[in-house]
Write an enzyme that holds these catalytic residues in place. Structure first.
Site, PDB file in Angstrom:
ATOM      1  N   HIS A  11      13.795   5.913  -6.788  1.00 44.23           N
ATOM      2  CA  HIS A  11      12.690   4.870  -6.674  1.00 44.23           C
ATOM      3  C   HIS A  11      11.712   5.158  -8.042  1.00 44.23           C
ATOM      4  O   HIS A  11      10.983   6.220  -8.011  1.00 44.23           O
ATOM      5  CB  HIS A  11      12.121   5.336  -5.362  1.00 44.23           C
ATOM      6  CG  HIS A  11      11.016   4.307  -4.978  1.00 44.23           C
ATOM      7  ND1 HIS A  11      10.782   3.741  -3.875  1.00 44.23           N
ATOM      8  CD2 HIS A  11       9.755   3.965  -5.743  1.00 44.23           C
ATOM      9  CE1 HIS A  11       9.652   3.030  -3.630  1.00 44.23           C
ATOM     10  NE2 HIS A  11       9.170   2.904  -5.126  1.00 44.23           N
ATOM     11  N   HIS A  13       9.762   2.456 -10.702  1.00 46.27           N
ATOM     12  CA  HIS A  13       9.487   1.299 -11.575  1.00 46.27           C
ATOM     13  C   HIS A  13       9.390   1.166 -12.875  1.00 46.27           C
ATOM     14  O   HIS A  13       8.944   2.082 -13.458  1.00 46.27           O
ATOM     15  CB  HIS A  13       8.022   0.990 -11.037  1.00 46.27           C
ATOM     16  CG  HIS A  13       7.821   0.708  -9.436  1.00 46.27           C
ATOM     17  ND1 HIS A  13       8.054  -0.567  -8.847  1.00 46.27           N
ATOM     18  CD2 HIS A  13       7.819   1.793  -8.303  1.00 46.27           C
ATOM     19  CE1 HIS A  13       8.137  -0.366  -7.638  1.00 46.27           C
ATOM     20  NE2 HIS A  13       7.600   0.978  -7.219  1.00 46.27           N
ATOM     21  N   HIS A 210       9.986  -1.454   0.291  1.00 49.22           N
ATOM     22  CA  HIS A 210       8.518  -0.474   0.374  1.00 49.22           C
ATOM     23  C   HIS A 210       8.082  -0.961   1.662  1.00 49.22           C
ATOM     24  O   HIS A 210       7.575  -1.893   1.967  1.00 49.22           O
ATOM     25  CB  HIS A 210       7.662  -1.020  -0.649  1.00 49.22           C
ATOM     26  CG  HIS A 210       7.726  -0.441  -1.979  1.00 49.22           C
ATOM     27  ND1 HIS A 210       8.609  -0.984  -2.804  1.00 49.22           N
ATOM     28  CD2 HIS A 210       7.138   0.457  -2.670  1.00 49.22           C
ATOM     29  CE1 HIS A 210       8.845  -0.385  -3.875  1.00 49.22           C
ATOM     30  NE2 HIS A 210       7.826   0.573  -3.959  1.00 49.22           N
ATOM     31  N   GLU A 213       4.102   3.083   3.689  1.00 49.86           N
ATOM     32  CA  GLU A 213       3.687   3.955   2.513  1.00 49.86           C
ATOM     33  C   GLU A 213       2.265   4.116   2.894  1.00 49.86           C
ATOM     34  O   GLU A 213       2.012   5.119   3.425  1.00 49.86           O
ATOM     35  CB  GLU A 213       3.827   2.979   1.070  1.00 49.86           C
ATOM     36  CG  GLU A 213       3.160   3.850   0.102  1.00 49.86           C
ATOM     37  CD  GLU A 213       3.236   3.344  -1.412  1.00 49.86           C
ATOM     38  OE1 GLU A 213       3.663   1.904  -1.477  1.00 49.86           O
ATOM     39  OE2 GLU A 213       2.853   3.914  -2.236  1.00 49.86           O
ATOM     40  N   HIS A 234       9.375   4.920   0.403  1.00 49.13           N
ATOM     41  CA  HIS A 234       8.221   5.652   1.029  1.00 49.13           C
ATOM     42  C   HIS A 234       8.350   5.882   2.536  1.00 49.13           C
ATOM     43  O   HIS A 234       8.955   7.035   2.913  1.00 49.13           O
ATOM     44  CB  HIS A 234       6.755   5.170   0.812  1.00 49.13           C
ATOM     45  CG  HIS A 234       6.644   4.901  -0.756  1.00 49.13           C
ATOM     46  ND1 HIS A 234       6.265   5.921  -1.621  1.00 49.13           N
ATOM     47  CD2 HIS A 234       6.593   3.881  -1.345  1.00 49.13           C
ATOM     48  CE1 HIS A 234       6.187   5.579  -2.756  1.00 49.13           C
ATOM     49  NE2 HIS A 234       6.201   4.138  -2.984  1.00 49.13           N
ATOM     50  N   ASP A 292       8.324   7.243  -8.774  1.00 54.49           N
ATOM     51  CA  ASP A 292       7.535   5.860  -8.308  1.00 54.49           C
ATOM     52  C   ASP A 292       7.026   5.385  -9.735  1.00 54.49           C
ATOM     53  O   ASP A 292       7.417   4.534 -10.300  1.00 54.49           O
ATOM     54  CB  ASP A 292       6.347   6.264  -7.510  1.00 54.49           C
ATOM     55  CG  ASP A 292       6.006   5.039  -6.566  1.00 54.49           C
ATOM     56  OD1 ASP A 292       6.706   3.765  -6.816  1.00 54.49           O
ATOM     57  OD2 ASP A 292       4.998   4.896  -5.872  1.00 54.49           O
TER      58      ASP A 292
HETATM   59 ZN   LIG Z   1       7.307   2.038  -5.387  1.00 55.10          ZN
END
Ligand SMILES: [Zn+2]
Length: 327
Positions: A11, A13, A210, A213, A234, A292
């Site tokens: 995970h 980005h 997602h 979270e 998450h 992340d």
């Molecule tokens: Zn994310």
């Protein structure tokens, strides 16, 4: 931490992993004014340095995304450098994710690109795949990608599902839904996201969403029941719904845990002894440890591993992500 020679990351980005210097270089070469003279000034604006909100974190992207979006060379460079940076941290396998539409410049109403041009979402995926293929080879790492729909842009999701299908042979391994936690409760036949995930499911494309979270456990439930999610981005708030949590344990739903991120977005308590990751570990849940958005959080995988150590996890409990790669 160097004993972790075979790290895996599930995970992260791509647009949350740009190098500050790269943004400054590209801004200069494209003639885009940035209010930052150097990396320190850039970081002062972009890095979320104390527990804040998910909304504040997402806002930081507005500062640097216009520099990258709609520029072929910039997109290629960011993706290629991502491979180098991951390899530098001894990551051997990584799935990086991004929304092609946010990097394109063809739309009438553009989110980030400064000018309208001819780089379509499809072109973006092609450029990123080229860069990841070259980077994987050059830096001796396996880098796959996940295409993200955005919660606030349901009209993009079907095209993203189609791009996942088209680029499956080029290393696109899954579809995701990112952005603010999506609102639970919209019926599948009225929800374009849910329809797109059904298309992905039918085509044998892996799914991650997602959810849970900073939003409620209900989001995790919807992702599992209506979006065929195999992994949850998450998912911390799943522990608030005991029945759902027990079901996730039984079905071995995978949680992509991002320790540093979870604290900076105030999605979890700053009291580490209460972190949902500890429940995941103690209850035998299926999870992985991830960064992340390193450029915004100013972290790397070793920082997240250190956070786990602080929570008392063993090396084996940290390196566990290999069991659920999308390959
Ligand atoms: Zn994310």
């Amino acid at each position: 931490m160097d004993k972790f020679e075979y790290k895996v990351e599930l995970h992260v980005h791509l647009d949350g992993s740009v190098r500050p210097q790269t943004v400054l270089d590209i801004a200069k070469s494209r003639g885009i004014h940035m209010p930052h003279e150097n990396i320190e000034e850039f970081k002062r604006d972009v890095v979320v340095d104390k527990p804040s909100t998910l909304e504040a974190l997402l806002k930081c992207f507005r500062i640097f995304m216009p520099v990258i979006a709609g520029c072929k060379d910039a997109i290629y460079r960011v993706a290629y450098e991502f491979c180098e940076d991951s390899a530098k941290h001894n990551i051997k396998y990584v799935e990086t994710r991004y929304c092609p539409h946010l990097l394109a410049n063809t739309a009438e109403k553009r989110e980030y690109a400064i000018e309208r041009g001819n780089i379509s979402p499809r072109d973006v995926v092609d450029i990123v795949c080229n860069a990841l293929e070259k980077g994987s080879k050059d830096f001796n790492i396996t880098v796959k990608s996940i295409l993200c729909g955005m919660t606030h842009r349901p009209e993009w999701s079907m095209e993203i599902a189609e791009l996942c299908k088209e680029f499956k042979s080029r290393g696109v391994v899954a579809i995701d839904l990112a952005g603010d936690d999506f609102e639970p409760g919209v019926e599948p036949d009225e929800c374009l996201h849910k329809q797109a995930f059904k298309v992905a499911y039918d085509a044998g494309i892996h799914r991650t969403v997602h959810a849970g979270e900073n939003g409620p456990a209900e989001g995790v439930k919807e992702a599992l029941e209506h979006m065929y999610a195999e992994r949850i981005g998450h998912g911390y708030h799943v522990v608030d719904d005991e029945n759902l949590y027990q079901k996730c344990l039984k079905d071995q739903v995978h949680f992509e845990v991002c320790p540093c991120s979870s604290i900076k977005t105030s999605s979890v308590s700053t009291d580490l002894s209460k972190h949902p990751l500890l429940r995941f570990v103690n209850d035998g849940a299926n999870y992985s440890i991830n960064t992340d958005d390193p450029v915004v959080l100013d972290n790397n995988i070793d920082d997240d591993y250190s956070k786990c150590k602080e929570m008392g996890l063993t090396d084996e409990q940290i390196i566990i992500g290999w069991y659920f790669i999308f390959l």
